[in-house]
Design an enzyme around this catalytic site. Structure first.
Site, PDB file in Angstrom:
ATOM      1  N   THR A 152       0.824  -1.213   0.000  1.00 13.31           N
ATOM      2  CA  THR A 152       0.000   0.000   0.000  1.00 13.31           C
ATOM      3  C   THR A 152       0.861   1.268   0.000  1.00 13.31           C
ATOM      4  O   THR A 152       0.638   2.180  -0.799  1.00 13.31           O
ATOM      5  CB  THR A 152      -0.881   0.013   1.276  1.00 13.31           C
ATOM      6  OG1 THR A 152      -1.347  -1.304   1.527  1.00 13.31           O
ATOM      7  CG2 THR A 152      -2.020   0.990   1.151  1.00 13.31           C
TER       8      THR A 152
ATOM      9  N   HIS B 173      -8.386  -0.206   2.232  1.00 10.88           N
ATOM     10  CA  HIS B 173      -8.255  -1.665   2.370  1.00 10.88           C
ATOM     11  C   HIS B 173      -9.635  -2.328   2.271  1.00 10.88           C
ATOM     12  O   HIS B 173      -9.756  -3.535   2.484  1.00 10.88           O
ATOM     13  CB  HIS B 173      -7.669  -2.027   3.740  1.00 10.88           C
ATOM     14  CG  HIS B 173      -6.238  -1.615   3.952  1.00 10.88           C
ATOM     15  ND1 HIS B 173      -5.249  -1.806   3.022  1.00 10.88           N
ATOM     16  CD2 HIS B 173      -5.618  -1.048   5.031  1.00 10.88           C
ATOM     17  CE1 HIS B 173      -4.096  -1.365   3.511  1.00 10.88           C
ATOM     18  NE2 HIS B 173      -4.293  -0.895   4.726  1.00 10.88           N
TER      19      HIS B 173
ATOM     20  N   SER C  40       4.938  -9.779   7.246  1.00 13.69           N
ATOM     21  CA  SER C  40       4.975  -8.319   7.361  1.00 13.69           C
ATOM     22  C   SER C  40       3.972  -7.857   8.427  1.00 13.69           C
ATOM     23  O   SER C  40       4.288  -7.007   9.264  1.00 13.69           O
ATOM     24  CB  SER C  40       4.639  -7.704   5.990  1.00 13.69           C
ATOM     25  OG  SER C  40       4.722  -6.307   6.052  1.00 13.69           O
TER      26      SER C  40
ATOM     27  N   GLY D 173      10.981  -4.672   2.771  1.00 14.50           N
ATOM     28  CA  GLY D 173      10.535  -4.493   1.384  1.00 14.50           C
ATOM     29  C   GLY D 173      11.124  -5.516   0.436  1.00 14.50           C
ATOM     30  O   GLY D 173      11.504  -5.195  -0.687  1.00 14.50           O
TER      31      GLY D 173
END
Ligand SMILES: Nc1ncnc2c1ncn2[C@@H]1O[C@H](COP(=O)(O)OS(=O)(=O)O)[C@@H](OP(=O)(O)O)[C@H]1O
Length: 323
Positions: free
Chosen positions: A71, A128, A158, A290
């Site tokens: 996002t 979301h 994550s 990432g």
């Protein structure tokens, strides 16, 4: 709940609605099942508020995702694309504001302040909210929707790290095995992830001009191709001249994990808009590694296999895979 607002078009308060919903107490904070997906109460208030109040304006662009799927990155990329001629490279707000403060969340920032818009009054929104629960004014419009998804193994990992970074009294204490079990059963914020992904995937097949479906892994592996595709889809294509000037690479560099995560605002700053239960979120909570495949550093191979099997079963016949 502190701020129970009267729903605009309904005599029921959010508390009335939420009190009738199935509840899961597996996590430290209870989750509520609404229209097939699980939410924390304050997020659900925002979802219902958006469903009842949000009016899409022509030209609005919606950046949609399951949490922890990319996002922040998608917000930065879309913001950089849309604003590339408004700001010179040294004054882009992405250098001084967290991407979440450049593109507001529908069910959080809009709920807190319905007059909100991003810097410069842009038409970029993020959410979301699952496709089937989006405000009707979005799905009935021809506005562009971009969805980013990510391998569930990396999403779970994550999410796990993120939850552990939040304030201790919220999630701490849910052992990883229990969290994993809950996740596999679909009981997680905005979960089940597979249903979330499939809603947007099907919409992208049915309405390809309105819904663009991107995979985090593809964006990582071939950023140039996917950035150009994204820019074209949202109506801000890069011209040949811009390409020859290296604008594509510049946007990719500006929004790269390495660049954003090393900016002072993202290392030490706190979210300006969103306040979670009295505490401002640390901006660095949105930048961890990432990487593709980091799940291997936390999950056992059996856990990885279990998630893969669920994914294969759930997505079977859809044409969607995570490679
Ligand atoms: N610029 C950029 N490029 C690539 N990856 C990035 C970038 N920014 C954030 N991240 C990684 O995305 C993960 C966070 O997911 P989200 O941004 O979807 O989180 S949230 O839903 O907005 O809370 C989280 O992934 P993990 O590192 O695997 O935890 C972030 O590190």
């Amino acid at each position: 709940m502190d701020s129970i607002k009267e729903a605009q078009d309904s005599p029921k308060t959010y508390e009335d609605i939420i009190s009738t919903l199935p509840k899961d107490n597996g996590w430290k904070k209870p989750l509520y099942l609404y229209q097939g997906f699980w939410y924390i109460a304050f997020q659900l208030e925002g979802v219902i508020f958006a469903q009842q109040n949000f009016q899409t304006q022509p030209g609005d662009i919606f950046l949609c995702s399951f949490p922890k799927s990319g996002t922040t990155w998608l917000k930065a990329l879309a913001f950089a694309i849309v604003t590339r001629n408004r700001f010179d490279p040294s004054s882009n707000p992405l250098l001084t504001k967290q991407p979440h403060d450049c593109v507001p969340f529908l069910e959080m920032d809009y709920f807190e302040n319905p007059a909100i818009s991003g810097p410069g009054g842009l038409s970029l929104w993020a959410t979301h909210i699952p496709y089937a629960s989006l405000p009707k004014s979005i799905t009935d419009s021809s506005c562009k929707i971009v969805y980013i998804c990510r391998d569930p193994k990396d999403v779970f990992v994550s999410l796990w790290h993120y939850l552990n970074k939040l304030r201790a009294d919220k999630f701490e204490g849910t052992p990883i095995e229990r969290a994993f079990e809950l996740y596999c059963n679909g009981s997680s914020l905005y979960g089940p992830q597979w249903d979330h992904v499939l809603g947007y995937w099907k919409a992208s097949l049915e309405r390809p001009n309105q819904v663009l479906f991107i995979q985090y892994e593809d964006m990582k592996k071939d950023s140039i191709f996917h950035l150009k595709k994204l820019a074209e889809f949202i109506g801000y294509p890069l011209s040949l001249e811009e390409e020859s000037e290296g604008r594509v690479q510049k946007i990719i560099e500006l929004c790269s994990f390495e660049n954003l995560s090393n900016l002072e605002v993202n290392k030490t700053g706190k979210r300006t808009h969103r306040e979670v239960e009295g505490g401002k979120m640390d901006n660095n909570a949105y930048f961890r590694k990432g990487e593709i495949g980091d799940w291997k550093n936390l999950l056992t191979s059996e856990m990885g296999e279990k998630l893969d099997n669920i994914t294969e079963k759930k997505l079977s016949g859809s044409g969607l895979t995570f490679s």
